[in-house]
Design a protein around this motif. Structure first.
Motif, PDB file in Angstrom:
ATOM      1  N   HIS A 176       0.814  -1.215   0.000  1.00 51.71           N
ATOM      2  CA  HIS A 176       0.000   0.000   0.000  1.00 51.71           C
ATOM      3  C   HIS A 176       0.846   1.262   0.000  1.00 51.71           C
ATOM      4  N   LEU A 177       2.092   1.144   0.403  1.00 50.44           N
ATOM      5  CA  LEU A 177       3.007   2.280   0.319  1.00 50.44           C
ATOM      6  C   LEU A 177       3.636   2.420  -1.059  1.00 50.44           C
ATOM      7  N   HIS A 178       3.815   1.282  -1.755  1.00 53.75           N
ATOM      8  CA  HIS A 178       4.608   1.277  -2.986  1.00 53.75           C
ATOM      9  C   HIS A 178       3.834   0.832  -4.222  1.00 53.75           C
ATOM     10  N   TYR A 179       2.488   0.767  -4.146  1.00 52.33           N
ATOM     11  CA  TYR A 179       1.706   0.230  -5.263  1.00 52.33           C
ATOM     12  C   TYR A 179       1.910   0.999  -6.577  1.00 52.33           C
ATOM     13  N   ALA A 180       2.253   2.281  -6.492  1.00 53.19           N
ATOM     14  CA  ALA A 180       2.428   3.079  -7.708  1.00 53.19           C
ATOM     15  C   ALA A 180       3.790   2.855  -8.366  1.00 53.19           C
ATOM     16  N   GLU A 181       4.666   2.094  -7.702  1.00 55.34           N
ATOM     17  CA  GLU A 181       5.998   1.815  -8.227  1.00 55.34           C
ATOM     18  C   GLU A 181       6.043   0.426  -8.854  1.00 55.34           C
ATOM     19  N   LYS A 182       7.169   0.096  -9.460  1.00 58.25           N
ATOM     20  CA  LYS A 182       7.359  -1.260  -9.970  1.00 58.25           C
ATOM     21  C   LYS A 182       7.549  -2.201  -8.779  1.00 58.25           C
ATOM     22  N   ILE A 183       6.782  -3.282  -8.764  1.00 57.91           N
ATOM     23  CA  ILE A 183       6.827  -4.227  -7.643  1.00 57.91           C
ATOM     24  C   ILE A 183       7.099  -5.629  -8.169  1.00 57.91           C
ATOM     25  N   ILE A 184       8.040  -6.306  -7.526  1.00 59.40           N
ATOM     26  CA  ILE A 184       8.298  -7.710  -7.843  1.00 59.40           C
ATOM     27  C   ILE A 184       8.074  -8.547  -6.588  1.00 59.40           C
ATOM     28  N   LEU A 185       7.944  -9.845  -6.780  1.00 58.45           N
ATOM     29  CA  LEU A 185       7.643 -10.741  -5.670  1.00 58.45           C
ATOM     30  C   LEU A 185       8.685 -10.648  -4.557  1.00 58.45           C
ATOM     31  N   ASP A 186       9.954 -10.515  -4.924  1.00 55.76           N
ATOM     32  CA  ASP A 186      11.017 -10.428  -3.921  1.00 55.76           C
ATOM     33  C   ASP A 186      10.792  -9.275  -2.952  1.00 55.76           C
ATOM     34  N   ASP A 187      10.268  -8.147  -3.462  1.00 54.27           N
ATOM     35  CA  ASP A 187      10.029  -6.977  -2.616  1.00 54.27           C
ATOM     36  C   ASP A 187       8.999  -7.295  -1.533  1.00 54.27           C
ATOM     37  N   ILE A 188       7.922  -7.946  -1.940  1.00 52.21           N
ATOM     38  CA  ILE A 188       6.838  -8.256  -1.007  1.00 52.21           C
ATOM     39  C   ILE A 188       7.307  -9.263   0.037  1.00 52.21           C
ATOM     40  N   ALA A 189       8.011 -10.305  -0.430  1.00 49.24           N
ATOM     41  CA  ALA A 189       8.510 -11.332   0.490  1.00 49.24           C
ATOM     42  C   ALA A 189       9.469 -10.734   1.509  1.00 49.24           C
ATOM     43  N   ARG A 190      10.319  -9.827   1.059  1.00 50.57           N
ATOM     44  CA  ARG A 190      11.295  -9.195   1.952  1.00 50.57           C
ATOM     45  C   ARG A 190      10.581  -8.373   3.035  1.00 50.57           C
ATOM     46  N   ALA A 191       9.470  -7.735   2.677  1.00 51.52           N
ATOM     47  CA  ALA A 191       8.721  -6.929   3.645  1.00 51.52           C
ATOM     48  C   ALA A 191       8.176  -7.785   4.781  1.00 51.52           C
ATOM     49  N   GLY A 192       7.848  -9.043   4.473  1.00 47.96           N
ATOM     50  CA  GLY A 192       7.331  -9.941   5.495  1.00 47.96           C
ATOM     51  C   GLY A 192       8.391 -10.836   6.100  1.00 47.96           C
ATOM     52  N   GLN A 193       9.643 -10.615   5.695  1.00 50.46           N
ATOM     53  CA  GLN A 193      10.767 -11.437   6.173  1.00 50.46           C
ATOM     54  C   GLN A 193      10.518 -12.926   5.878  1.00 50.46           C
ATOM     55  N   LEU A 194      10.091 -13.173   4.640  1.00 47.38           N
ATOM     56  CA  LEU A 194       9.751 -14.526   4.204  1.00 47.38           C
ATOM     57  C   LEU A 194      10.455 -14.851   2.898  1.00 47.38           C
ATOM     58  N   SER A 195      10.534 -16.140   2.581  1.00 50.23           N
ATOM     59  CA  SER A 195      11.013 -16.558   1.263  1.00 50.23           C
ATOM     60  C   SER A 195       9.906 -16.297   0.246  1.00 50.23           C
ATOM     61  N   ARG A 196      10.256 -16.345  -1.032  1.00 45.73           N
ATOM     62  CA  ARG A 196       9.261 -16.135  -2.082  1.00 45.73           C
ATOM     63  C   ARG A 196       8.129 -17.155  -1.974  1.00 45.73           C
ATOM     64  N   SER A 197       8.485 -18.419  -1.783  1.00 50.18           N
ATOM     65  CA  SER A 197       7.472 -19.470  -1.733  1.00 50.18           C
ATOM     66  C   SER A 197       6.566 -19.330  -0.514  1.00 50.18           C
ATOM     67  N   GLU A 198       7.165 -18.958   0.629  1.00 50.28           N
ATOM     68  CA  GLU A 198       6.367 -18.794   1.839  1.00 50.28           C
ATOM     69  C   GLU A 198       5.461 -17.574   1.728  1.00 50.28           C
ATOM     70  N   CYS A 199       5.948 -16.536   1.082  1.00 54.75           N
ATOM     71  CA  CYS A 199       5.140 -15.346   0.827  1.00 54.75           C
ATOM     72  C   CYS A 199       3.903 -15.719   0.010  1.00 54.75           C
ATOM     73  N   CYS A 200       4.093 -16.513  -1.024  1.00 53.64           N
ATOM     74  CA  CYS A 200       2.973 -16.950  -1.868  1.00 53.64           C
ATOM     75  C   CYS A 200       1.984 -17.791  -1.068  1.00 53.64           C
ATOM     76  N   ARG A 201       2.504 -18.627  -0.181  1.00 48.45           N
ATOM     77  CA  ARG A 201       1.620 -19.454   0.648  1.00 48.45           C
ATOM     78  C   ARG A 201       0.777 -18.588   1.578  1.00 48.45           C
ATOM     79  N   TYR A 202       1.371 -17.529   2.138  1.00 49.19           N
ATOM     80  CA  TYR A 202       0.625 -16.619   3.005  1.00 49.19           C
ATOM     81  C   TYR A 202      -0.560 -16.017   2.249  1.00 49.19           C
ATOM     82  N   PHE A 203      -0.288 -15.478   1.068  1.00 53.72           N
ATOM     83  CA  PHE A 203      -1.341 -14.811   0.300  1.00 53.72           C
ATOM     84  C   PHE A 203      -2.403 -15.809  -0.146  1.00 53.72           C
TER      85      PHE A 203
END
Length: 296
Positions: free
Chosen positions: A200-227
C-alpha cells in the motif's frame, strides 16, 4: 450513516473515527454494494465489531477464514483482525455495524479479567452470532437498540447504551470457549500486515515478488503461501487488484483521463490497465468514469 469509501492507511488500518460525540463507539447501516469498490475492502481496527445482517446475505473474511452470514444473524469480529465483506448472490445486503473501543465495554476494574483475555486470544478472531440461540438473540437485539438510540438521542441514551454493551459482552463470554494464545499465529498476522503495508506504500511503483517477500521477512514461496492461504490470491494479483481499487477514486475526478490514472496507480501500459480493469469491474475504465459522472 453509510460509509461509501473506507479510508484506510498504509497499514490497512481503517481511518474512520469510530465514535459518537460523547462515546467511543459508532453504529451505522452499510449497504455493501454502495461502497465505492462494490464491497468492503480488507482492513482492520482496534475496535471490536458487531454486525447484524438486516437484509440479504454476506460473505465475510476474517483473517484467513471465510463464512456466510445470513439475514437476521450476526458476527463478532475481534480487535486487530483483518476483515472484508461482500454481498452474496447480489442480495442487496444491508448490515448494522457496531464498533466499540474495548476499553468502553466494561469498567476499568473489570477490564483486565473479562475483556483483555478475549481480545488477545488467537483462537477468537470472530464468533458467529446466531439469532436462534438465546445469547445470540440478546446480542442482536441490543445492537438494534443501540442503533436506534444513537439516531434518536433520547434522554440518557448514553447510559442506556453503556448498559446494553455490558449485556452484549456478558452474552458473548458466557459461551465459555477455551481461549488460546499462539505466538505463531501472532507472528503470522503481523507479517501479513507488514506485506500489505509495503504494497500500500509502494503500489504506484514497480513491484516484484522479492520486494513483497522481503517486507514480510519470508522466502518467495512462503510469501505466496501466506497470500494464498489468507487472501486466496497471489501476491502480484493482489497488487493488481489493489491498483484497480485505487484507480476508482481517481477516475471519478472530472479532469482525469484513463491513461494518466493507469500510470498514477502503477500500471506501465494503458491497454494492460484497461484489460485488468474490465476483468475486475466488468466494464472499461471509461465506462466506469462516465457512469460516475452521470450519477453526480
Amino acid at each position: 450513516m453509510q460509509i461509501k469509501n473506507f479510508m484506510i492507511d498504509q497499514n490497512l488500518k481503517e481511518l474512520t473515527e469510530h465514535r459518537t460525540v460523547m462515546l467511543p463507539i459508532a453504529c451505522y447501516e452499510t449497504t455493501i454494494n454502495k461502497n465505492i469498490h462494490g464491497f468492503i475492502p480488507l482492513h482492520w481496527h482496534d475496535e471490536i465489531q458487531f454486525v447484524l445482517i438486516a437484509k440479504g446475505e454476506a460473505i465475510f473474511q476474517i483473517n484467513e477464514e471465510r463464512l456466510a452470514v445470513q439475514e437476521g444473524d450476526g458476527l463478532f469480529i475481534n480487535s486487530g483482525c483483518l476483515h472484508m465483506a461482500e454481498e452474496k448472490n447480489q442480495s442487496g445486503c444491508v448490515y448494522i455495524c457496531l464498533n466499540v473501543s474495548p476499553h468502553f465495554v466494561l469498567s476499568q476494574e473489570l477490564y483486565t479479567t473479562y475483556v483483555t483475555p478475549y481480545i488477545q486470544a488467537t483462537n477468537l478472531s470472530y464468533l458467529y452470532v446466531n439469532a436462534n440461540e438465546p445469547w445470540g438473540k440478546n446480542i442482536l437485539d441490543a445492537i438494534v437498540k443501540i442503533n436506534q438510540w444513537i439516531q434518536q438521542k433520547s434522554p440518557y441514551f448514553e447510559i442506556d447504551i453503556s448498559i446494553q454493551l455490558t449485556l452484549i459482552w456478558k452474552n458473548l463470554i458466557i459461551n465459555r470457549f477455551q481461549l488460546e494464545y499462539d505466538q505463531t499465529e501472532m507472528v503470522k498476522n503481523h507479517r501479513m500486515k507488514q506485506m500489505l503495508n509495503w504494497i500500500h506504500l509502494h503500489y504506484a511503483e514497480k513491484i516484484i515478488l522479492d520486494d513483497i517477500a522481503r517486507a514480510g521477512q519470508l522466502s518467495r514461496s512462503e510469501c505466496c503461501r501466506y497470500f494464498n492461504r489468507i487472501l486466496n490470491t497471489t501476491p502480484l494479483s493482489y497488487v493488481t487488484d489493489y491498483r484497480i481499487q485505487k484507480s476508482l477514486v481517481l477516475l471519478q475526478e472530472a479532469d482525469s483521463n484513463v491513461t494518466e490514472v493507469a500510470y498514477q496507480v502503477g500500471f506501465n501500459s494503458t491497454s494492460y490497465f484497461i484489460d485488468k480493469f474490465r476483468k475486475s469491474m466488468k466494464m472499461t475504465p471509461l465506462t466506469y468514469k462516465k457512469g460516475k459522472i452521470d450519477d453526480c
